[in-house]
Design a protein around this motif. Structure first.
Motif, PDB file in Angstrom:
ATOM      1  N   VAL A 144       0.841  -1.193   0.000  1.00  0.00           N
ATOM      2  CA  VAL A 144       0.000   0.000   0.000  1.00  0.00           C
ATOM      3  C   VAL A 144       0.880   1.249   0.000  1.00  0.00           C
ATOM      4  O   VAL A 144       0.653   2.187  -0.769  1.00  0.00           O
ATOM      5  CB  VAL A 144      -0.976   0.010   1.198  1.00  0.00           C
ATOM      6  N   VAL A 145       1.929   1.254   0.821  1.00  0.00           N
ATOM      7  CA  VAL A 145       2.837   2.397   0.877  1.00  0.00           C
ATOM      8  C   VAL A 145       3.548   2.575  -0.464  1.00  0.00           C
ATOM      9  O   VAL A 145       3.595   3.679  -1.015  1.00  0.00           O
ATOM     10  CB  VAL A 145       3.863   2.244   2.022  1.00  0.00           C
ATOM     11  N   GLU A 146       4.097   1.502  -0.990  1.00  0.00           N
ATOM     12  CA  GLU A 146       4.802   1.593  -2.280  1.00  0.00           C
ATOM     13  C   GLU A 146       3.893   2.094  -3.380  1.00  0.00           C
ATOM     14  O   GLU A 146       4.261   2.972  -4.161  1.00  0.00           O
ATOM     15  CB  GLU A 146       5.363   0.227  -2.687  1.00  0.00           C
ATOM     16  N   TRP A 147       2.709   1.534  -3.464  1.00  0.00           N
ATOM     17  CA  TRP A 147       1.803   1.872  -4.553  1.00  0.00           C
ATOM     18  C   TRP A 147       1.299   3.305  -4.437  1.00  0.00           C
ATOM     19  O   TRP A 147       1.166   4.003  -5.426  1.00  0.00           O
ATOM     20  CB  TRP A 147       0.636   0.903  -4.617  1.00  0.00           C
ATOM     21  N   HIS A 148       1.008   3.750  -3.211  1.00  0.00           N
ATOM     22  CA  HIS A 148       0.490   5.111  -3.039  1.00  0.00           C
ATOM     23  C   HIS A 148       1.628   6.136  -3.067  1.00  0.00           C
ATOM     24  O   HIS A 148       1.557   7.126  -3.795  1.00  0.00           O
ATOM     25  CB  HIS A 148      -0.305   5.228  -1.735  1.00  0.00           C
ATOM     26  N   PHE A 149       2.666   5.896  -2.306  1.00  0.00           N
ATOM     27  CA  PHE A 149       3.742   6.882  -2.165  1.00  0.00           C
ATOM     28  C   PHE A 149       4.643   6.920  -3.384  1.00  0.00           C
ATOM     29  O   PHE A 149       4.959   7.992  -3.897  1.00  0.00           O
ATOM     30  CB  PHE A 149       4.562   6.567  -0.907  1.00  0.00           C
ATOM     31  N   PHE A 150       5.075   5.769  -3.853  1.00  0.00           N
ATOM     32  CA  PHE A 150       6.039   5.736  -4.951  1.00  0.00           C
ATOM     33  C   PHE A 150       5.389   5.773  -6.331  1.00  0.00           C
ATOM     34  O   PHE A 150       5.930   6.370  -7.248  1.00  0.00           O
ATOM     35  CB  PHE A 150       6.968   4.524  -4.834  1.00  0.00           C
ATOM     36  N   ALA A 151       4.243   5.136  -6.501  1.00  0.00           N
ATOM     37  CA  ALA A 151       3.603   5.116  -7.825  1.00  0.00           C
ATOM     38  C   ALA A 151       2.511   6.172  -7.947  1.00  0.00           C
ATOM     39  O   ALA A 151       2.065   6.466  -9.044  1.00  0.00           O
ATOM     40  CB  ALA A 151       3.004   3.748  -8.126  1.00  0.00           C
ATOM     41  N   GLY A 152       2.070   6.710  -6.824  1.00  0.00           N
ATOM     42  CA  GLY A 152       1.038   7.730  -6.881  1.00  0.00           C
ATOM     43  C   GLY A 152      -0.353   7.196  -7.169  1.00  0.00           C
ATOM     44  O   GLY A 152      -1.238   7.947  -7.571  1.00  0.00           O
ATOM     45  N   LEU A 153      -0.558   5.884  -6.960  1.00  0.00           N
ATOM     46  CA  LEU A 153      -1.897   5.329  -7.177  1.00  0.00           C
ATOM     47  C   LEU A 153      -2.840   5.849  -6.093  1.00  0.00           C
ATOM     48  O   LEU A 153      -2.453   6.010  -4.936  1.00  0.00           O
ATOM     49  CB  LEU A 153      -1.864   3.803  -7.135  1.00  0.00           C
ATOM     50  N   SER A 154      -4.072   6.089  -6.471  1.00  0.00           N
ATOM     51  CA  SER A 154      -5.068   6.543  -5.499  1.00  0.00           C
ATOM     52  C   SER A 154      -5.494   5.359  -4.632  1.00  0.00           C
ATOM     53  O   SER A 154      -5.280   4.197  -4.983  1.00  0.00           O
ATOM     54  CB  SER A 154      -6.280   7.119  -6.225  1.00  0.00           C
ATOM     55  N   PHE A 155      -6.145   5.673  -3.519  1.00  0.00           N
ATOM     56  CA  PHE A 155      -6.637   4.604  -2.646  1.00  0.00           C
ATOM     57  C   PHE A 155      -7.699   3.782  -3.370  1.00  0.00           C
ATOM     58  O   PHE A 155      -7.803   2.577  -3.168  1.00  0.00           O
ATOM     59  CB  PHE A 155      -7.184   5.180  -1.337  1.00  0.00           C
ATOM     60  N   LYS A 156      -8.463   4.437  -4.233  1.00  0.00           N
ATOM     61  CA  LYS A 156      -9.483   3.731  -5.007  1.00  0.00           C
ATOM     62  C   LYS A 156      -8.824   2.725  -5.957  1.00  0.00           C
ATOM     63  O   LYS A 156      -9.262   1.577  -6.066  1.00  0.00           O
ATOM     64  CB  LYS A 156     -10.324   4.734  -5.792  1.00  0.00           C
ATOM     65  N   GLU A 157      -7.735   3.140  -6.643  1.00  0.00           N
ATOM     66  CA  GLU A 157      -7.026   2.240  -7.560  1.00  0.00           C
ATOM     67  C   GLU A 157      -6.391   1.076  -6.811  1.00  0.00           C
ATOM     68  O   GLU A 157      -6.440  -0.070  -7.260  1.00  0.00           O
ATOM     69  CB  GLU A 157      -5.944   3.008  -8.326  1.00  0.00           C
ATOM     70  N   ILE A 158      -5.820   1.370  -5.666  1.00  0.00           N
ATOM     71  CA  ILE A 158      -5.209   0.306  -4.860  1.00  0.00           C
ATOM     72  C   ILE A 158      -6.275  -0.667  -4.394  1.00  0.00           C
ATOM     73  O   ILE A 158      -6.103  -1.885  -4.461  1.00  0.00           O
ATOM     74  CB  ILE A 158      -4.429   0.902  -3.661  1.00  0.00           C
ATOM     75  N   GLY A 159      -7.402  -0.120  -3.936  1.00  0.00           N
ATOM     76  CA  GLY A 159      -8.510  -0.966  -3.492  1.00  0.00           C
ATOM     77  C   GLY A 159      -9.016  -1.875  -4.600  1.00  0.00           C
ATOM     78  O   GLY A 159      -9.290  -3.053  -4.371  1.00  0.00           O
ATOM     79  N   ALA A 160      -9.133  -1.322  -5.806  1.00  0.00           N
ATOM     80  CA  ALA A 160      -9.591  -2.134  -6.939  1.00  0.00           C
ATOM     81  C   ALA A 160      -8.605  -3.259  -7.228  1.00  0.00           C
ATOM     82  O   ALA A 160      -9.010  -4.389  -7.524  1.00  0.00           O
ATOM     83  CB  ALA A 160      -9.763  -1.256  -8.179  1.00  0.00           C
ATOM     84  N   GLU A 161      -7.327  -2.966  -7.134  1.00  0.00           N
ATOM     85  CA  GLU A 161      -6.296  -3.981  -7.391  1.00  0.00           C
ATOM     86  C   GLU A 161      -6.300  -5.070  -6.320  1.00  0.00           C
ATOM     87  O   GLU A 161      -6.080  -6.245  -6.614  1.00  0.00           O
ATOM     88  CB  GLU A 161      -4.919  -3.305  -7.440  1.00  0.00           C
ATOM     89  N   LEU A 162      -6.589  -4.681  -5.083  1.00  0.00           N
ATOM     90  CA  LEU A 162      -6.513  -5.628  -3.961  1.00  0.00           C
ATOM     91  C   LEU A 162      -7.870  -6.167  -3.521  1.00  0.00           C
ATOM     92  O   LEU A 162      -7.938  -6.974  -2.598  1.00  0.00           O
ATOM     93  CB  LEU A 162      -5.820  -4.952  -2.767  1.00  0.00           C
ATOM     94  N   GLY A 163      -8.949  -5.690  -4.156  1.00  0.00           N
ATOM     95  CA  GLY A 163     -10.276  -6.162  -3.772  1.00  0.00           C
ATOM     96  C   GLY A 163     -10.725  -5.638  -2.429  1.00  0.00           C
ATOM     97  O   GLY A 163     -11.407  -6.336  -1.681  1.00  0.00           O
ATOM     98  N   ARG A 164     -10.353  -4.385  -2.130  1.00  0.00           N
ATOM     99  CA  ARG A 164     -10.741  -3.763  -0.852  1.00  0.00           C
ATOM    100  C   ARG A 164     -11.412  -2.424  -1.127  1.00  0.00           C
ATOM    101  O   ARG A 164     -11.225  -1.824  -2.167  1.00  0.00           O
ATOM    102  CB  ARG A 164      -9.520  -3.559   0.047  1.00  0.00           C
TER     103      ARG A 164
END
Length: 190
Positions: A144-164
């Motif tokens: 979550v840290v890598e994807w949000h902080f380093f890649a700039g993915l939104s929480f919505k995008e991360i949630g979609a990728e992880l099913g959360r």
């Protein structure tokens, strides 16, 4: 013209398979978005002499030299990009600290001098160590840290990728930040 996510995924996979034309096309399509991610990294580690442009170009070099497997979607690509950007930034910080290259001497890019703050190569290395510790105890939070902080993915995008749910990912991000701050605080105390 902006391509849709499925077209970008197809181009990424073709580029990964060695198609030079696809590699050029995908580079042109996602360059601006990656540069924005790199600019966020620059603000997060402003003492670095690595420019956003150099970071993006190094990222593409690294990704093109390594077989990264089938890319599932845009989020998957940006997760890979986040990890690669983090490695590039940490490698750069280590090189800057080496005695052979003058240790902790700061090099200032005049165009970005306004952005300079107190973040140093030491801080970047300390964050990397804390993130590695977090990955050992909780790989999900580290992602979550890598994807949000380093890649700039939104929480919505991360949630979609992880099913959360987006809100759950945001809570996880806040929790991970606390754990990282505690870990970094322990590293600073005598």
């Amino acid at each position: 013209m902006m391509a849709d996510a499925s077209e970008i995924t197809e181009l990424l996979n073709a580029a990964n398979a060695g198609d030079a034309a696809a590699q050029d096309s995908v580079f042109a399509l996602i360059y601006d978005e990656l540069k924005r991610c790199a600019q966020r990294q620059r603000r997060a580690a402003p003492g670095s002499s690595l420019t956003p442009t150099a970071l993006v170009h190094e990222l593409f070099l690294r990704l093109s030299q390594r077989h990264v497997g089938q890319i599932q979607n845009r989020s998957h690509f940006f997760a890979l990009a986040a990890r690669a950007m983090r490695q590039i930034i940490i490698d750069h910080a280590r090189r800057r600290q080496s005695a052979k290259r003058g240790g902790g001497i700061d090099i200032t890019d005049i165009d970005n001098a306004v952005d300079l703050g107190d973040t140093s190569a030491e801080d970047a290395l300390e964050l990397d160590a804390a993130l590695k510790n977090l990955a050992e105890s909780n790989p999900y939070l580290a992602n979550v840290v890598e994807w949000h902080f380093f890649a700039g993915l939104s929480f919505k995008e991360i949630g979609a990728e992880l099913g959360r749910e987006e809100r759950a990912v945001h809570r996880d991000w806040e929790f991970a930040r606390v754990l990282l701050q505690e870990s970094m605080g322990e590293a600073r105390s005598p």
